[in-house]
Each structure stands twice: as C-alpha cells, then as structure tokens.
Design an enzyme around this catalytic site. Structure first.
Site, PDB file in Angstrom:
ATOM      1  N   HIS A   1       9.813  -5.669   3.173  1.00 33.04           N
ATOM      2  CA  HIS A   1       9.601  -4.664   1.701  1.00 33.04           C
ATOM      3  C   HIS A   1       8.116  -3.321   2.751  1.00 33.04           C
ATOM      4  O   HIS A   1       8.498  -2.855   3.263  1.00 33.04           O
ATOM      5  CB  HIS A   1       8.968  -4.606   0.687  1.00 33.04           C
ATOM      6  CG  HIS A   1       9.045  -3.713  -0.220  1.00 33.04           C
ATOM      7  ND1 HIS A   1       8.989  -2.487  -0.215  1.00 33.04           N
ATOM      8  CD2 HIS A   1      10.270  -3.279  -1.150  1.00 33.04           C
ATOM      9  CE1 HIS A   1       9.157  -1.136  -0.864  1.00 33.04           C
ATOM     10  NE2 HIS A   1      10.079  -1.667  -2.063  1.00 33.04           N
TER      11      HIS A   1
ATOM     12  N   HIS B   1      11.699  -7.339  -7.377  1.00 35.92           N
ATOM     13  CA  HIS B   1      11.229  -7.649  -6.900  1.00 35.92           C
ATOM     14  C   HIS B   1      10.604  -9.180  -7.129  1.00 35.92           C
ATOM     15  O   HIS B   1       9.094  -9.215  -6.448  1.00 35.92           O
ATOM     16  CB  HIS B   1      10.546  -6.271  -6.517  1.00 35.92           C
ATOM     17  CG  HIS B   1      11.019  -5.929  -5.210  1.00 35.92           C
ATOM     18  ND1 HIS B   1      12.112  -5.293  -5.159  1.00 35.92           N
ATOM     19  CD2 HIS B   1      10.457  -4.250  -5.645  1.00 35.92           C
ATOM     20  CE1 HIS B   1      12.512  -4.856  -4.407  1.00 35.92           C
ATOM     21  NE2 HIS B   1      11.187  -3.475  -4.594  1.00 35.92           N
TER      22      HIS B   1
ATOM     23  N   GLU C   1      15.211  -2.008   3.250  1.00 37.31           N
ATOM     24  CA  GLU C   1      15.017  -2.826   3.139  1.00 37.31           C
ATOM     25  C   GLU C   1      16.873  -3.873   3.296  1.00 37.31           C
ATOM     26  O   GLU C   1      17.356  -3.588   2.047  1.00 37.31           O
ATOM     27  CB  GLU C   1      14.658  -3.100   1.726  1.00 37.31           C
ATOM     28  CG  GLU C   1      13.810  -2.467   1.561  1.00 37.31           C
ATOM     29  CD  GLU C   1      13.091  -2.160   0.175  1.00 37.31           C
ATOM     30  OE1 GLU C   1      13.276  -2.354  -0.873  1.00 37.31           O
ATOM     31  OE2 GLU C   1      12.574  -0.501  -0.068  1.00 37.31           O
TER      32      GLU C   1
HETATM   33  C1  GLA Z   1      12.308  -0.595  -4.064  1.00 35.71           C
HETATM   34  C2  GLA Z   1      12.604  -0.024  -4.823  1.00 35.71           C
HETATM   35  C3  GLA Z   1      11.690   1.400  -5.023  1.00 35.71           C
HETATM   36  C4  GLA Z   1      10.778   1.111  -6.087  1.00 35.71           C
HETATM   37  C5  GLA Z   1      10.289   0.155  -4.581  1.00 35.71           C
HETATM   38  C6  GLA Z   1       8.157  -0.088  -5.034  1.00 35.71           C
HETATM   39  O1  GLA Z   1      12.581  -0.082  -2.812  1.00 35.71           O
HETATM   40  O2  GLA Z   1      14.212  -0.210  -5.014  1.00 35.71           O
HETATM   41  O3  GLA Z   1      12.358   2.179  -6.440  1.00 35.71           O
HETATM   42  O4  GLA Z   1      10.012   0.349  -6.748  1.00 35.71           O
HETATM   43  O5  GLA Z   1      10.529  -0.810  -4.355  1.00 35.71           O
HETATM   44  O6  GLA Z   1       8.063   1.177  -5.294  1.00 35.71           O
END
Ligand code: GLA
Length: 364
Positions: A190, A119, A329
């Site tokens: 997100h 991210h 997402e």
């Molecule tokens: C995303 C990732 C997860 C986790 C979340 C945040 O969706 O794929 O593994 O890191 O973000 O907690």
C-alpha cells in the site's frame, strides 16, 4: 526507529483486539537495501512496510518519494489508517459486510470500514510484527504466520514477502503463502508515491497510464457491483497517459463514490493470466521521474489519496495533504469471495499462493 517507548502503546493496541499477539516489541527494526546506482529502500518488519524510497531525479538529485514516518509509533497511531507502505492482507481491499462462504461454510470477518471489511481487518498484516531475514544487501524476506481464526479468516496462513532492490532500480516484491484450510488471500503493498518527493504538494500533475480498458464500478460503500465497465468515454480512461487531475473534477457518480479515484482497474493481460504484464506508468514532468509497475495480478487499485487531509505529518515534517500521494495496489479485484464472475482468490491446502509486483524507477 525508536522502540522502547512504544511498548505500552502496542500492548494497549493488542490488548484491545484479542486475536493477534505481538510477542516481541524489541524485534521491530528498520533495514536498508542499496544498489550500485545509489538507489536506497528502507523497510521495517512492522507491517513488512516500505518506509523510504530514495531515487534520483533527471539531474541526479535524490529524494524520498514514498510516504512514511520516522518512528514506528507513527505507523501504529496513524488516524484514518492510511496503511503507508505496508503489506495489506489477509485480504487487501474490501469484502462486503465482512462475510463470505467457502464450501458451504459461512465466515464472518471484522468489519472495520463501515459495514465492510477492509485490508485484513482491525489488526491486519500492516499492524503485526513480521520475522525478518536479511538475504543480502539487495534482498530482505519477511515472514508471518496468520493463525486460524485471526480477524475471522479460516486456516493457518504461512506468508513470505520478499523485497529485492535490483541493480536496474526496481523494487521487486514476491509474495508466497500456503494454508491448511481454504481461505481467501489477496496480498498487496500500500505504498503512497509522490514522484516530486514525499510531502511536496499534490500529485494531480503526475501523468498516469493504466493498462486497463475496464474497471470495476462500485456502490457507495466502494464494493464492486460485479460489472466490468469500459473506461472509454469516462474519467477512468487512463489507456493513454494523462495528468491524474485532468478529469478528476468531472461530474461522475463513480468519482463521487470514491471522492476521486479509488477504484480497481481490470488489467489487459492479453491472455497472460498469472504472468508479468505492465500495469501502469507514472511520469512526473518537473523532476523527470518515471515509475513503471509490472505485476502477475489481474487488477490494480488506483487510489489518489482522497482521504488524506493534511493532518498526518510525515518523516521530514511535511504534511501529507489531500491528494498528496497516490497508490497503485496490484491485486485481485475487491470482494472477489462474493463475486462469482471475478477471478478466484481462494487458496486451498496443497496450493501455493505466488505473486510478484515490480516497481521500476527511471528518469526521462
Ligand atoms: C485503499 C482503499 C481506500 C482507502 C485507502 C486507505 O486504497 O481503497 O478506500 O481506504 O486504502 O486510506
């Protein structure tokens, strides 16, 4: 949002990680979009984040169905980095070992998820202050200039994310970016949803359909193996709606790796690459709330809050429990810069990065 007490914390955060300079703490604000039907969406320019989504249930009762905090310090200090409601990038999702090569040049990014990059890095787009421009009562645009070298990425990337609350109870998110050097870009939002209301128990009874016959299996570090595997005959088959919890307890190596669902689904675009198609629908039977997700993106990461442990308390004082919220997402596939068989995520000078996702709310 109360900002004044946060200056010290934010200064410390920024001082610890030199690449981003947040200049103007007082500029962090919260904005409200409203439509005639009474739906309301709140956002902040810290992380271009959705902080609240108020929608009606089948009896007309309003509830806030997305996770968030009352105060910007919640977003800044959150342990386990859950990214509630934020825009993540420059590359949403993971890049293996934080490394990739473009035109023969190797780049190294911050590794913030064990040995991998997640991210956008240590200070991704979720942790910077964006400029905000209120377009009208339904629309707000956030802009941010990510500098060449920020978190290790090449190129100055100029980004605009526009949120529109339509009169049809849709949140439309438009992403736009240009660069002055070739760079990977993968932007998404997100938001965590619980269609019963944020903090109202788990989401295992929500009925989910994902418009995907395939998904990208991962290794232990949640990096795709490169394969696109059929969902048929596996717990990953959401082609017909089923409760999220129905198969989550099955013995399955992929579920083990993700601690549940935390996987990218390959959307059935039916030859409509780059066009809007249905990605997913989620129905919550007790309240009647229905959410439909449409996107131009080729994939969607379905994450069902496996890392939530009840230690984060949200805006109405309720704990966000294990599997208390889910994320859809919309995105390009994880680790695309290192996966020659995945659709490319490289944006080059002179090109436009343009994407759109719509979350539509109604009741049944
Ligand atoms: C995303 C990732 C997860 C986790 C979340 C945040 O969706 O794929 O593994 O890191 O973000 O907690």
């Amino acid at each position: 949002m109360r900002n004044s007490l946060l200056v010290v914390a934010l200064t410390a955060l920024v001082a610890g990680c030199a690449s981003v300079k947040v200049a103007d703490f007082d500029s962090i604000q919260e904005y409200t979009l409203k439509n005639k039907a009474g739906m309301e969406v709140r956002l902040t320019n810290y992380g271009a984040t959705i902080t609240a989504i108020n929608t009606a249930d089948r009896n007309g009762n309003m509830a806030d169905i997305t996770f968030g905090y009352n105060d910007v310090s919640g977003y800044m200090n959150a342990v386990d980095k859950p990214y509630f409601g934020a825009v993540v990038g420059r590359y949403g999702n993971r890049i293996a070992k934080g490394k990739f090569t473009i035109d023969g040049e190797e780049y190294e990014l911050a590794t913030n998820n064990n040995e991998n990059h997640l991210h956008g890095g240590v200070i991704g787009f979720d942790k910077v202050v964006w400029d905000a421009e209120v377009i009208d009562k339904n629309t707000i645009r956030f802009t941010y200039l990510a500098k060449d070298g920020e978190e290790g990425y090449p190129g100055n990337l100029s980004i605009a994310v526009t949120y529109t609350l339509t009169e049809e109870n849709e949140i439309q998110i438009d992403y736009f970016a240009t660069t002055d050097k070739a760079t990977p870009v993968n932007l998404t939002n997100h938001a965590y949803f619980n269609l019963k209301g944020e903090g109202e128990g788990d989401i295992l009874g929500h009925e989910l359909m994902i418009n995907a016959k395939g998904f990208t299996p991962v290794d232990k570090g949640l990096i795709p193996t490169g394969e696109i595997a059929p969902v048929a005959g596996t717990p990953f088959d959401f082609t017909s709606a089923k409760p999220i919890g129905r198969d989550i307890g099955q013995t399955d190596q992929q579920l083990e790796y993700g601690l549940g669902y935390d996987h990218n689904f390959v959307l059935d675009k039916e030859g409509k690459e780059g066009q809007m198609t249905l990605a997913a629908t989620v129905y919550e039977p007790t309240t009647g709330r229905l959410m439909e997700v449409f996107t131009k993106e080729p994939g969607v990461q379905f994450y069902c809050g496996n890392f939530l442990q009840g230690n984060l308390v949200g805006k109405s004082g309720k704990a966000y429990i294990h599997r208390g919220g889910f994320c859809l997402e919309t995105q390009h596939y994880p680790d695309s810069p290192n996966q020659p068989n995945f659709p490319s995520t490289i944006l080059r000078p002179g090109e436009d990065y343009e994407s759109r996702t719509v979350y539509r709310f109604s009741v049944r």
